[in-house]
Write a protein that holds these residues in place. Structure first.
Motif, PDB file in Angstrom:
ATOM      1  N   ASN A   1       1.455   6.536  -6.933  1.00 36.58           N
ATOM      2  CA  ASN A   1       0.387   7.485  -7.262  1.00 36.58           C
ATOM      3  C   ASN A   1       0.872   8.924  -7.087  1.00 36.58           C
ATOM      4  N   GLY A   2       1.688   9.108  -6.062  1.00 31.49           N
ATOM      5  CA  GLY A   2       2.224  10.447  -5.847  1.00 31.49           C
ATOM      6  C   GLY A   2       3.134  10.880  -6.982  1.00 31.49           C
TER       7      GLY A   2
ATOM      8  N   GLU B   1       0.829  -1.201   0.000  1.00 27.80           N
ATOM      9  CA  GLU B   1       0.000   0.000   0.000  1.00 27.80           C
ATOM     10  C   GLU B   1       0.867   1.256   0.000  1.00 27.80           C
TER      11      GLU B   1
ATOM     12  N   ILE C   1       2.129   1.741  -3.518  1.00 26.64           N
ATOM     13  CA  ILE C   1       1.059   2.241  -4.387  1.00 26.64           C
ATOM     14  C   ILE C   1       0.844   3.738  -4.162  1.00 26.64           C
ATOM     15  N   ILE C   2       0.836   4.102  -2.907  1.00 23.57           N
ATOM     16  CA  ILE C   2       0.657   5.523  -2.594  1.00 23.57           C
ATOM     17  C   ILE C   2       1.814   6.341  -3.151  1.00 23.57           C
TER      18      ILE C   2
ATOM     19  N   ALA D   1       3.073   9.689 -10.067  1.00 23.13           N
ATOM     20  CA  ALA D   1       2.245   9.861 -11.272  1.00 23.13           C
ATOM     21  C   ALA D   1       1.522  11.202 -11.236  1.00 23.13           C
ATOM     22  N   ASN D   2       0.982  11.514 -10.111  1.00 25.57           N
ATOM     23  CA  ASN D   2       0.278  12.796  -9.987  1.00 25.57           C
ATOM     24  C   ASN D   2       1.233  13.963 -10.198  1.00 25.57           C
TER      25      ASN D   2
END
Length: 314
Positions: A253-254, A246, A249-250, A256-257
């Motif tokens: 995502n960070g 997790e 993933i976070i 990618a953002n």
């Protein structure tokens, strides 16, 4: 020889003349009565024993009247005066322990005194038990009258053994041996205390000090406990790995953002540049020349449609 009757000896200094008065007869009678009573008490003490009784700290005294039997009122700590025909038996009201163990000379009984009890599966367990108890000070006379000084062997010992067996009979071997041992000890405490409460005895604690299982059962339980520990450890490892996944993933995502936000920013910047170029086409030539400044070049070429050729050799 002539004696001078007028001669008066010189009085002594510091001693005034005081008239001597006689003691009233009533006081003489009182003193005489006290003396006679004291002599009588001494005679009774010699014949029947001392009238002074000292009750030590943590003790209670039970009075036995030769003419009436055990008296209900107990003697507390301190010095007491009792009639010569009353004897006093002292009992400890402090916390006492009664131990039944397999070890030699550890309990009240020499030798193997371990309690053997059957579980709900029919397995025989050996238990080393220690019970901490005390007498209720206001009920010591009842204990003395009903049970006597050897009350521990008469009532406490059989009650402990019976209550322990009753509780174990409702439990599995794993419950008595494993993590629920303290809960089982609590049930034993309640059972023994209820049984001894009417006899003036309070049970304060029950310690299950050792549980001896049949060899095969012990090995099976140990294996089960080990398996449970391994399962708990695997659950912990799985949870740890899940948390790590997790986290990744976070983190992804960070990133990618962040990339998307950067791309949006660059696109917006390009849009602004194109808008400005559309308004002023010469701006690109100016930026191109500005970029080449400071570089070692001999000739700089610019678009021919501008009609400008710069000689960089000068």
């Amino acid at each position: 020889m002539v004696i001078d009757e007028q001669w008066d000896p010189k009085p002594k200094k510091g001693i005034p003349d005081m008239p001597i008065k006689e003691i009233p007869p009533i006081f003489v009678n009182i003193l005489r009565s006290i003396g006679i009573l004291f002599i009588i008490l001494i005679i009774f003490s010699v014949m029947f024993g001392s009238i002074f009784v000292s009750v030590g700290a943590g003790e209670a005294g039970v009075k036995f009247n030769q003419f009436g039997g055990v008296e209900e009122e107990e003697l507390g700590e301190g010095l007491h005066i009792v009639p010569p025909w009353v004897s006093v038996t002292k009992y400890s009201v402090r916390s006492e322990t009664y131990t039944m163990s397999e070890a030699q000379n550890e309990g009240q009984i020499t030798g193997d005194d371990q309690i053997k009890a059957l579980t709900v599966e029919g397995l025989t367990l050996g238990l080393d038990i220690t019970v901490r108890y005390r007498l209720i000070p206001d009920d010591v006379s009842n204990v003395h009258q009903k049970l006597g000084a050897n009350y521990a062997e008469k009532i406490i010992r059989p009650t402990i053994r019976s209550s322990i067996r009753e509780v174990v009979a409702t439990k599995t071997a794993l419950q008595v041996y494993g993590e629920e041992r303290q809960l089982v000890a609590g049930e034993m405490l309640m059972s023994i205390d209820n049984a001894l409460g009417n006899d003036g005895i309070v049970v304060e604690e029950v310690l299950v000090r050792n549980v001896v299982l049949p060899t095969k059962v012990a090995e099976a339980i140990e294996a089960k406990l080990q398996a449970d520990q391994d399962a708990q450890r695997m659950i912990f490892v799985k949870q740890k790995e899940q948390l790590e996944a997790e986290r990744k993933i976070i983190e992804a995502n960070g990133i990618a953002n962040s990339t998307i936000a950067k791309a949006h920013g660059e696109a917006e910047a390009l849009g602004i540049i194109n808008e400005q170029l559309a308004k002023n086409p010469n701006l690109i030539n100016y930026k191109y020349i500005e970029m080449l400044q400071g570089q070692e070049i001999q000739t700089m070429l610019v678009p021919t449609d501008q009609g400008i050729i710069l000689d960089a050799s000068s």
